[in-house]
Design an enzyme around this catalytic site. Structure first.
Site, PDB file in Angstrom:
ATOM      1  N   GLU A 123      83.674 146.616  77.035  1.00 26.90           N
ATOM      2  CA  GLU A 123      82.753 147.441  76.266  1.00 26.90           C
ATOM      3  C   GLU A 123      81.834 146.457  75.564  1.00 26.90           C
ATOM      4  O   GLU A 123      82.292 145.616  74.800  1.00 26.90           O
ATOM      5  CB  GLU A 123      83.565 148.255  75.257  1.00 26.90           C
ATOM      6  CG  GLU A 123      82.758 149.350  74.628  1.00 26.90           C
ATOM      7  CD  GLU A 123      83.061 149.451  73.163  1.00 26.90           C
ATOM      8  OE1 GLU A 123      84.215 149.696  72.808  1.00 26.90           O
ATOM      9  OE2 GLU A 123      82.122 149.242  72.389  1.00 26.90           O
ATOM     10  N   CYS A 172      79.930 149.631  67.437  1.00 27.30           N
ATOM     11  CA  CYS A 172      79.354 149.722  68.780  1.00 27.30           C
ATOM     12  C   CYS A 172      78.534 150.999  68.924  1.00 27.30           C
ATOM     13  O   CYS A 172      77.717 151.114  69.820  1.00 27.30           O
ATOM     14  CB  CYS A 172      80.445 149.644  69.824  1.00 27.30           C
ATOM     15  SG  CYS A 172      82.005 150.266  69.275  1.00 27.30           S
TER      16      CYS A 172
HETATM   17  P1  NAP Z   1      82.018 137.691  71.696  1.00 29.84           P
HETATM   18  O1  NAP Z   1      81.285 136.453  71.349  1.00 29.84           O
HETATM   19  O2  NAP Z   1      81.661 138.348  72.974  1.00 29.84           O
HETATM   20  O3  NAP Z   1      83.579 137.330  71.716  1.00 29.84           O
HETATM   21  C1  NAP Z   1      84.569 138.262  72.104  1.00 29.84           C
HETATM   22  C2  NAP Z   1      85.715 137.534  72.793  1.00 29.84           C
HETATM   23  O4  NAP Z   1      85.274 137.020  74.063  1.00 29.84           O
HETATM   24  C3  NAP Z   1      86.207 136.325  72.005  1.00 29.84           C
HETATM   25  O5  NAP Z   1      87.589 136.230  72.151  1.00 29.84           O
HETATM   26  C4  NAP Z   1      85.505 135.163  72.678  1.00 29.84           C
HETATM   27  O6  NAP Z   1      86.201 133.967  72.540  1.00 29.84           O
HETATM   28  C5  NAP Z   1      85.443 135.613  74.127  1.00 29.84           C
HETATM   29  N1  NAP Z   1      84.290 135.033  74.832  1.00 29.84           N
HETATM   30  C6  NAP Z   1      82.998 135.096  74.425  1.00 29.84           C
HETATM   31  N2  NAP Z   1      82.202 134.469  75.329  1.00 29.84           N
HETATM   32  C7  NAP Z   1      83.012 134.038  76.315  1.00 29.84           C
HETATM   33  C8  NAP Z   1      82.778 133.310  77.533  1.00 29.84           C
HETATM   34  N3  NAP Z   1      81.560 132.934  77.909  1.00 29.84           N
HETATM   35  N4  NAP Z   1      83.837 133.030  78.313  1.00 29.84           N
HETATM   36  C9  NAP Z   1      85.079 133.410  77.944  1.00 29.84           C
HETATM   37  N5  NAP Z   1      85.358 134.086  76.810  1.00 29.84           N
HETATM   38  C10 NAP Z   1      84.337 134.396  75.998  1.00 29.84           C
HETATM   39  O7  NAP Z   1      81.916 138.786  70.583  1.00 29.84           O
HETATM   40  P2  NAP Z   1      82.067 138.689  68.990  1.00 29.84           P
HETATM   41  O8  NAP Z   1      82.589 137.356  68.600  1.00 29.84           O
HETATM   42  O9  NAP Z   1      82.863 139.840  68.597  1.00 29.84           O
HETATM   43  O10 NAP Z   1      80.630 138.923  68.423  1.00 29.84           O
HETATM   44  C11 NAP Z   1      79.481 138.334  68.891  1.00 29.84           C
HETATM   45  C12 NAP Z   1      78.479 139.407  69.274  1.00 29.84           C
HETATM   46  O11 NAP Z   1      79.108 140.397  70.101  1.00 29.84           O
HETATM   47  C13 NAP Z   1      77.908 140.217  68.154  1.00 29.84           C
HETATM   48  O12 NAP Z   1      76.871 139.572  67.503  1.00 29.84           O
HETATM   49  C14 NAP Z   1      77.464 141.472  68.873  1.00 29.84           C
HETATM   50  O13 NAP Z   1      76.220 141.258  69.475  1.00 29.84           O
HETATM   51  C15 NAP Z   1      78.488 141.657  69.952  1.00 29.84           C
HETATM   52  N6  NAP Z   1      79.508 142.693  69.668  1.00 29.84           N
HETATM   53  C16 NAP Z   1      79.315 143.912  70.185  1.00 29.84           C
HETATM   54  C17 NAP Z   1      80.256 144.900  69.965  1.00 29.84           C
HETATM   55  C18 NAP Z   1      80.078 146.249  70.541  1.00 29.84           C
HETATM   56  O14 NAP Z   1      80.985 147.036  70.430  1.00 29.84           O
HETATM   57  N7  NAP Z   1      78.976 146.554  71.152  1.00 29.84           N
HETATM   58  C19 NAP Z   1      81.399 144.638  69.209  1.00 29.84           C
HETATM   59  C20 NAP Z   1      81.583 143.360  68.701  1.00 29.84           C
HETATM   60  C21 NAP Z   1      80.630 142.395  68.950  1.00 29.84           C
HETATM   61  P3  NAP Z   1      85.599 132.839  71.550  1.00 29.84           P
HETATM   62  O15 NAP Z   1      85.657 133.441  70.190  1.00 29.84           O
HETATM   63  O16 NAP Z   1      86.437 131.665  71.726  1.00 29.84           O
HETATM   64  O17 NAP Z   1      84.175 132.627  72.018  1.00 29.84           O
END
Ligand code: NAP
Length: 525
Positions: A265, A302
């Site tokens: 998601e 979200c």
């Molecule tokens: P995220 O950066 O996507 O991280 C979520 C999980 O995925 C973490 O465990 C992260 O590990 C892992 N991950 C991220 N990039 C990866 C990659 N290239 N390869 C492997 N694993 C990876 O999300 P977030 O930390 O929650 O927030 C960052 C952004 O996500 C927000 O600014 C927002 O834009 C978006 N977000 C959207 C929603 C939604 O429901 N739409 C919800 C939350 C966040 P690491 O921490 O080690 O990178």
């Protein structure tokens, strides 16, 4: 409970050896103890081996035993008491009341899945009895039930430290389906993750289940997350987070020798459509209520309404004015992490520097380093149609109003939208005819269509859909909230001509599990 910073692998607690993760209190900037060292390939191997060993025994637990396990997890989470709330507040900057509510939702969700497991509908048992005398060909005995896919990896979400993290919706639905779970903890709330992880560990022991039913690993997504998704014993994964992260892991899942379902998601801007008659009748009130939804939880949902699509005119001006006024009072709340705060600032900057976009207003600035200053922008439909980047999610309390010249242009903008979790109509009876063609398009675009509500606030229930076409999710056929979420982790198996003694209990002639089965095309009870 004293936090130790250890990885939880089955019933063991082990210090990691890789790069450390440490929580930051986003309200104060303070670093929180303890240090959580990341897992290495050894720990990934141990967790996957244990999960695989546990799978056959766990998936054949009785419905009652599995339901009791889910209820025990809820009890153990509640037994942590205030320590869980205090730690989650410190790690996320979310208010205490929100965390308490989320704990209630998490435990309620686990108990709801216990009910689902007991009901047995998820087994979807179908029996086509043998017809040896059928002409021109006899029919053999055919029976179908569903089984769990296998061990599942769950990525904890940053924005729901309880309800979509270690024991959240993905974990509850996978465990309900009979799948062992390995959680890759989100680095933003490792202490909350440890507390909940230990509660699940205790529940596994109390229920005499094989230890591999649950493990919790810390570490970077690129390292631990990628290794878990790539492991051949893992059969599915659940993810909530960014589009980039979701797609990177989806690619890992699809490029394995055996590709697996990866339920991500990711990104949704949740359009709101104030329709003309409703705008005329209550544009002011609507503008104010819209900002309430936009600024809730610093917009870190979200389902946050990041887009408003409406027809230009006096009524829309009233809505805009009321929303801009409300924005001036929208208090700046602390964001979840420094990274999310940076991404928000960048997103707002992109909007404000865009040639075709005008700023309508900003909210007050906050006290702390990572507070979210709300923002409202406007652009013409032509500008929006010409630049797909205006559809990028700005995670936080910012929204763009797209102004259309008439209903045809409004439908063209709607058709241009990417997949969404939600779409909201604000309408009165006199808007019914304008709503009809819109709903037909929105059914293709969104997982949930609402009338006269706001998209934030997702009920956990049987009819809920929290999903939608790409990029809202990676698989628009599913939901990650509500009881139907269990379907993501199940698959059907047909048993042809097996002797009764060899059949699973759910399929036996005597129906010992008292299931509501479809027998020769008719419901049994
Ligand atoms: P995220 O950066 O996507 O991280 C979520 C999980 O995925 C973490 O465990 C992260 O590990 C892992 N991950 C991220 N990039 C990866 C990659 N290239 N390869 C492997 N694993 C990876 O999300 P977030 O930390 O929650 O927030 C960052 C952004 O996500 C927000 O600014 C927002 O834009 C978006 N977000 C959207 C929603 C939604 O429901 N739409 C919800 C939350 C966040 P690491 O921490 O080690 O990178």
């Amino acid at each position: 409970m004293q936090l130790t910073g250890e990885l939880l692998i089955g019933q063991h607690a082990i210090k990691g050896t890789r790069d450390p993760v440490q929580a930051i209190n986003p309200a104060t900037g303070e670093t929180l103890e303890p240090v959580y060292n990341g897992g290495s390939s050894n720990e990934v191997e141990q967790a996957c081996a244990l999960a695989w060993q546990a799978f056959d025994q766990y998936r054949e637990t009785s419905q009652e035993a599995r339901a009791v396990f889910l209820e025990t997890v809820a009890e153990e989470i509640e037994a942590i008491g205030d320590a869980l709330v205090e730690r989650a507040v410190a790690e996320t900057g979310l208010p205490e009341g929100r965390i308490q509510g989320e704990r209630g939702r998490t435990c309620g969700q686990l108990r709801l899945f216990a009910r689902v497991v007991r009901d047995g509908e998820w087994l979807d048992v179908r029996v086509d009895q043998a017809m040896p005398d059928r002409q021109p060909m006899p029919r053999t005995d055919l029976r179908q039930r569903h089984i769990g896919l296998g061990p599942v990896v769950v990525f904890g979400a940053s924005n729901f430290p309880l309800a979509f993290s270690v024991a959240g919706g993905d974990t509850a639905s996978a465990l309900a389906a009979g799948c062992p779970v390995i959680v890759k903890a989100h680095g933003a709330h490792p202490g909350t993750s440890e507390l909940v992880g230990r509660a699940i560990q205790k529940a596994v022991a109390r229920c005499n289940l094989p230890e591999g039913v649950f493990s919790l690993l810390y570490g970077s997504g690129r390292d631990v997350g990628t290794a878990l998704v790539g492991d051949k014993r893992i059969k599915a994964a659940g993810f909530t987070g960014s589009r980039n992260g979701g797609m990177a892991l989806w690619k890992v899942a699809q490029s394995r020798a055996e590709p697996i379902p990866f339920y991500a998601e990711m990104s949704s801007i949740n359009p709101v459509f104030p329709l003309p008659e409703a705008l005329k009748a209550r544009g002011r009130e609507m503008g104010k209520a819209f900002v309430g939804s936009l600024n809730m939880g610093a917009g870190q949902f979200c389902t946050n309404p990041g887009l408003v699509i409406a027809i230009k005119g006096e009524a829309l001006e009233t809505f805009k004015q009321a929303a801009t006024e409300a924005l001036a009072d929208a208090n700046a709340q602390t964001m979840l992490t420094p990274g999310i705060s940076d991404a928000y600032q960048e997103g707002v900057q992109r909007l404000s520097q865009h040639n075709g976009v005008t700023e309508l207003g900003r909210g007050p600035t906050g006290e702390g380093a990572y507070t979210c200053q709300a923002g409202l922008y406007t652009a013409s439909a032509q500008t929006f149609l010409a630049d797909t980047e205006l559809q990028d999610e700005v995670f936080g309390a910012t929204s763009l109003i797209v102004e259309c010249v008439d209903s045809d242009e409004l439908l063209a903008v709607t058709e241009h939208l990417e997949g969404q979790l939600t779409a909201t109509l604000q309408m009165d009876d006199a808007d019914l005819e304008s709503a009809r063609p819109l709903v037909r398009i929105l059914e293709r675009k969104a997982g949930r269509i609402l009338v006269n509500g706001w998209p934030t606030g997702v009920e956990v229930s049987d009819a809920m859909v929290h999903g939608g076409p790409f990029p809202a999710t990676s698989d628009g056929r599913t939901t990650s909230v509500g009881t139907a979420a269990i379907k993501r982790f199940l698959r059907p198996v047909c048993y042809q001509n097996l002797p009764d003694a060899l059949r699973p209990e759910a399929l036996r002639d005597a129906n010992p599990c008292q299931l509501n089965r479809l027998v020769d095309g008719k419901r049994e009870s």
